[in-house]
Design a protein around this motif. Structure first.
Motif, mmCIF file in Angstrom:
data_model
loop_
_atom_site.group_PDB
_atom_site.id
_atom_site.type_symbol
_atom_site.label_atom_id
_atom_site.label_comp_id
_atom_site.label_asym_id
_atom_site.label_seq_id
_atom_site.Cartn_x
_atom_site.Cartn_y
_atom_site.Cartn_z
ATOM 1 N N PHE A 96 -5.059 36.900 -13.914
ATOM 2 C CA PHE A 96 -4.561 37.976 -14.767
ATOM 3 C C PHE A 96 -5.467 38.253 -15.953
ATOM 4 N N ASP A 97 -5.458 39.526 -16.370
ATOM 5 C CA ASP A 97 -5.994 39.952 -17.649
ATOM 6 C C ASP A 97 -4.783 40.290 -18.502
ATOM 7 N N ILE A 98 -4.932 40.233 -19.822
ATOM 8 C CA ILE A 98 -3.849 40.602 -20.724
ATOM 9 C C ILE A 98 -4.245 41.907 -21.412
ATOM 10 N N ASP A 99 -3.374 42.928 -21.304
ATOM 11 C CA ASP A 99 -3.700 44.225 -21.908
ATOM 12 C C ASP A 99 -3.343 44.241 -23.398
ATOM 13 N N SER A 100 -3.582 45.370 -24.051
ATOM 14 C CA SER A 100 -3.390 45.466 -25.500
ATOM 15 C C SER A 100 -1.928 45.322 -25.923
ATOM 16 N N GLN A 101 -0.994 45.510 -25.003
ATOM 17 C CA GLN A 101 0.430 45.324 -25.306
ATOM 18 C C GLN A 101 0.905 43.901 -24.982
ATOM 19 N N GLY A 102 -0.030 43.041 -24.547
ATOM 20 C CA GLY A 102 0.335 41.671 -24.208
ATOM 21 C C GLY A 102 0.904 41.513 -22.811
ATOM 22 N N TYR A 104 0.665 41.162 -18.699
ATOM 23 C CA TYR A 104 -0.243 40.534 -17.749
ATOM 24 C C TYR A 104 -0.547 41.509 -16.628
ATOM 25 N N ARG A 105 -1.812 41.743 -16.367
ATOM 26 C CA ARG A 105 -2.265 42.651 -15.303
ATOM 27 C C ARG A 105 -3.029 41.841 -14.260
ATOM 28 N N PHE A 106 -2.570 41.935 -13.016
ATOM 29 C CA PHE A 106 -3.193 41.199 -11.928
ATOM 30 C C PHE A 106 -4.622 41.684 -11.723
ATOM 31 N N LYS A 107 -5.545 40.747 -11.604
ATOM 32 C CA LYS A 107 -6.942 41.113 -11.361
ATOM 33 C C LYS A 107 -7.102 41.539 -9.912
ATOM 34 N N ALA A 108 -7.785 42.623 -9.704
ATOM 35 C CA ALA A 108 -8.032 43.099 -8.343
ATOM 36 C C ALA A 108 -8.997 42.154 -7.643
ATOM 37 N N ALA A 109 -8.739 41.898 -6.387
ATOM 38 C CA ALA A 109 -9.637 41.057 -5.591
ATOM 39 C C ALA A 109 -10.912 41.832 -5.314
ATOM 40 N N PRO A 110 -12.053 41.177 -5.393
ATOM 41 C CA PRO A 110 -13.310 41.887 -5.096
ATOM 42 C C PRO A 110 -13.370 42.300 -3.623
ATOM 43 N N LEU A 111 -13.922 43.468 -3.377
ATOM 44 C CA LEU A 111 -14.088 43.946 -2.006
ATOM 45 C C LEU A 111 -15.327 43.309 -1.405
ATOM 46 N N ASN A 112 -15.324 43.117 -0.103
ATOM 47 C CA ASN A 112 -16.472 42.494 0.583
ATOM 48 C C ASN A 112 -17.691 43.344 0.512
#
Length: 112
Positions: A96-102, A104-112
């Protein structure tokens, strides 16, 4: 389950939850719409408190006052955590990343 039956998960990835009975809280990072762990794990739960398999199970970055770990929890044993206390799990940044409102945003999986 019939081919036309649709299952829904009550909780979503990135949601902070707490266990209804045990003293831990955490954040959901994956969902199984039905039990998908090992038979050994399932049978290790005392029969009197063993959850039904036919419900969503959640992979949770869990923490309590003493430790951090990964838990696999049935939907019936979770509730929304409304404490607004930040999480400290050491793997949090892996998912997760944390946005400016606190939030939690799931990190996107990298594409192949």
């Amino acid at each position: 389950m019939s081919a036309f039956e649709v299952k829904y998960a009550r909780f979503q990835i990135g949601q902070v939850v707490r266990h209804r009975l045990l003293p831990f809280r955490g954040i959901i990072f994956d969902v199984d719409l039905e039990f998908a762990n090992t038979e050994e794990w399932y049978m290790s739960i005392p029969e009197a408190s063993r959850p039904k398999r036919e419900q969503p199970f959640y992979h949770v970055l869990a923490e309590n006052e003493e430790t951090d770990y990964v838990a696999y929890v049935s939907e019936q044993n979770l509730e929304e955590d409304e404490s607004d206390e930040p999480l400290r799990h050491p793997q949090l940044g892996d998912y997760f990343d944390i946005d400016s409102q606190g939030e939690y945003r799931f990190k996107a999986a990298p594409l192949n």
